[in-house]
Design a protein around this motif. Sequence first.
Motif, PDB file in Angstrom:
ATOM      1  N   GLY A  25       0.827  -1.200   0.000  1.00 11.76           N
ATOM      2  CA  GLY A  25       0.000   0.000   0.000  1.00 11.76           C
ATOM      3  C   GLY A  25       0.861   1.249   0.000  1.00 11.76           C
ATOM      4  O   GLY A  25       1.855   1.333   0.719  1.00 11.76           O
ATOM      5  N   ILE A  26       0.472   2.200  -0.836  1.00 15.57           N
ATOM      6  CA  ILE A  26       1.114   3.516  -0.857  1.00 15.57           C
ATOM      7  C   ILE A  26       0.010   4.539  -0.670  1.00 15.57           C
ATOM      8  O   ILE A  26      -0.970   4.551  -1.409  1.00 15.57           O
ATOM      9  CB  ILE A  26       1.854   3.782  -2.185  1.00 15.57           C
ATOM     10  N   ASP A  27       0.166   5.370   0.344  1.00 14.36           N
ATOM     11  CA  ASP A  27      -0.787   6.448   0.584  1.00 14.36           C
ATOM     12  C   ASP A  27      -0.063   7.758   0.316  1.00 14.36           C
ATOM     13  O   ASP A  27       1.015   7.987   0.855  1.00 14.36           O
ATOM     14  CB  ASP A  27      -1.299   6.405   2.021  1.00 14.36           C
ATOM     15  N   LEU A  28      -0.660   8.599  -0.511  1.00 11.72           N
ATOM     16  CA  LEU A  28      -0.046   9.859  -0.912  1.00 11.72           C
ATOM     17  C   LEU A  28      -1.056  10.976  -0.708  1.00 11.72           C
ATOM     18  O   LEU A  28      -2.120  10.977  -1.330  1.00 11.72           O
ATOM     19  CB  LEU A  28       0.362   9.765  -2.386  1.00 11.72           C
ATOM     20  N   PHE A  29      -0.747  11.917   0.190  1.00 16.89           N
ATOM     21  CA  PHE A  29      -1.592  13.080   0.398  1.00 16.89           C
ATOM     22  C   PHE A  29      -0.944  14.255  -0.312  1.00 16.89           C
ATOM     23  O   PHE A  29       0.247  14.532  -0.111  1.00 16.89           O
ATOM     24  CB  PHE A  29      -1.744  13.414   1.887  1.00 16.89           C
ATOM     25  N   VAL A  30      -1.725  14.958  -1.129  1.00 20.05           N
ATOM     26  CA  VAL A  30      -1.243  16.143  -1.832  1.00 20.05           C
ATOM     27  C   VAL A  30      -2.121  17.318  -1.422  1.00 20.05           C
ATOM     28  O   VAL A  30      -3.321  17.325  -1.676  1.00 20.05           O
ATOM     29  CB  VAL A  30      -1.297  15.962  -3.367  1.00 20.05           C
ATOM     30  N   GLY A  31      -1.512  18.306  -0.771  1.00 18.92           N
ATOM     31  CA  GLY A  31      -2.224  19.527  -0.400  1.00 18.92           C
ATOM     32  C   GLY A  31      -1.987  20.578  -1.466  1.00 18.92           C
ATOM     33  O   GLY A  31      -0.851  20.790  -1.897  1.00 18.92           O
ATOM     34  N   THR A  32      -3.054  21.226  -1.903  1.00 21.88           N
ATOM     35  CA  THR A  32      -2.966  22.222  -2.983  1.00 21.88           C
ATOM     36  C   THR A  32      -3.503  23.579  -2.517  1.00 21.88           C
ATOM     37  O   THR A  32      -4.180  23.680  -1.494  1.00 21.88           O
ATOM     38  CB  THR A  32      -3.771  21.761  -4.205  1.00 21.88           C
ATOM     39  N   VAL A  33      -3.226  24.604  -3.295  1.00 27.94           N
ATOM     40  CA  VAL A  33      -3.749  25.940  -3.023  1.00 27.94           C
ATOM     41  C   VAL A  33      -5.204  25.978  -3.478  1.00 27.94           C
ATOM     42  O   VAL A  33      -5.498  25.752  -4.649  1.00 27.94           O
ATOM     43  CB  VAL A  33      -2.937  27.023  -3.766  1.00 27.94           C
ATOM     44  N   ARG A  34      -6.094  26.258  -2.537  1.00 28.68           N
ATOM     45  CA  ARG A  34      -7.508  26.374  -2.901  1.00 28.68           C
ATOM     46  C   ARG A  34      -7.828  27.829  -3.259  1.00 28.68           C
ATOM     47  O   ARG A  34      -7.067  28.730  -2.921  1.00 28.68           O
ATOM     48  CB  ARG A  34      -8.412  25.853  -1.785  1.00 28.68           C
ATOM     49  N   ASN A  35      -8.964  28.031  -3.876  1.00 31.43           N
ATOM     50  CA  ASN A  35      -9.314  29.356  -4.403  1.00 31.43           C
ATOM     51  C   ASN A  35     -10.064  30.237  -3.408  1.00 31.43           C
ATOM     52  O   ASN A  35     -10.546  31.307  -3.781  1.00 31.43           O
ATOM     53  CB  ASN A  35     -10.120  29.220  -5.696  1.00 31.43           C
ATOM     54  N   HIS A  36     -10.144  29.827  -2.138  1.00 25.68           N
ATOM     55  CA  HIS A  36     -10.854  30.641  -1.157  1.00 25.68           C
ATOM     56  C   HIS A  36     -10.304  30.399   0.254  1.00 25.68           C
ATOM     57  O   HIS A  36      -9.749  29.336   0.542  1.00 25.68           O
ATOM     58  CB  HIS A  36     -12.353  30.310  -1.166  1.00 25.68           C
ATOM     59  N   ALA A  37     -10.438  31.419   1.095  1.00 19.16           N
ATOM     60  CA  ALA A  37     -10.090  31.334   2.519  1.00 19.16           C
ATOM     61  C   ALA A  37     -10.709  32.540   3.209  1.00 19.16           C
ATOM     62  O   ALA A  37     -10.828  33.613   2.601  1.00 19.16           O
ATOM     63  CB  ALA A  37      -8.578  31.335   2.719  1.00 19.16           C
ATOM     64  N   GLN A  38     -11.109  32.370   4.447  1.00 16.28           N
ATOM     65  CA  GLN A  38     -11.673  33.476   5.217  1.00 16.28           C
ATOM     66  C   GLN A  38     -12.862  34.127   4.509  1.00 16.28           C
ATOM     67  O   GLN A  38     -13.089  35.328   4.634  1.00 16.28           O
ATOM     68  CB  GLN A  38     -10.597  34.550   5.479  1.00 16.28           C
ATOM     69  N   GLY A  39     -13.581  33.351   3.692  1.00 18.73           N
ATOM     70  CA  GLY A  39     -14.727  33.884   2.976  1.00 18.73           C
ATOM     71  C   GLY A  39     -14.364  34.782   1.810  1.00 18.73           C
ATOM     72  O   GLY A  39     -15.221  35.486   1.268  1.00 18.73           O
ATOM     73  N   LYS A  40     -13.090  34.757   1.398  1.00 24.64           N
ATOM     74  CA  LYS A  40     -12.626  35.601   0.291  1.00 24.64           C
ATOM     75  C   LYS A  40     -12.013  34.740  -0.811  1.00 24.64           C
ATOM     76  O   LYS A  40     -11.564  33.621  -0.572  1.00 24.64           O
ATOM     77  CB  LYS A  40     -11.562  36.587   0.772  1.00 24.64           C
ATOM     78  N   GLU A  41     -11.956  35.311  -2.003  1.00 24.96           N
ATOM     79  CA  GLU A  41     -11.315  34.633  -3.125  1.00 24.96           C
ATOM     80  C   GLU A  41      -9.799  34.778  -3.004  1.00 24.96           C
ATOM     81  O   GLU A  41      -9.274  35.887  -2.869  1.00 24.96           O
ATOM     82  CB  GLU A  41     -11.773  35.246  -4.455  1.00 24.96           C
TER      83      GLU A  41
END
Length: 136
Positions: A25-41
Motif C-alpha cells: 500500500g502507498i498512501d499519498l496526500f497532496v495539499g494544494t492551493v484552494r481558491n478561497h479562505a476566510q470567505g474571500k477569493e
Amino acid sequence: MLIKLVDEVDVLEAYRYLQDPAAGGIDLFVGTVRNHAQGKEVVKLVFEGYAPMALKEMQKIAEAAQEQWPITKLVMLHALGEKAVGEPVVIMGVASAHRDAAFTACRFLIDELKKTVPIWKKEYYQDNSVWVNAHP
C-alpha cells in the motif's frame, strides 16, 4: 526517508520514491492551493519557512511515525515561495506492507506537520493580503 523543502512539489518524484516491492500500500496526500479562505477569493499564496528548524521538525515527525507503524518508505515535501491556485504545496507519503498502516501514518504526518513545523503563508486576495500560520 525523503524529507525536503522545495521550490516545486513533484508528485511523480514522491510516488516513484515510495515504490517498493515490499509495499502493498502507498498512501499519498497532496495539499494544494484552494481558491478561497476566510470567505474571500484567494489569488495566490506565498510560503516562507525557517528551513533548519522546519527540516529538523519534519525529521522528528517522520521518526515518530516510523516508531508507531511498519513503514517501508516515507516522503515529506513542502514547497516554499509563491504558489498559484491549484498548485501542490505539500506532499506526505507512506509505503507499507498493508494499507491501514499507510493511511494512518500518512494522516499522522500531515496533522503533526501542521502543528509543529515553522512554515507560514501569506494569503493574497483581490483587495489585500495577510500573513497566517500555514499550519494552525
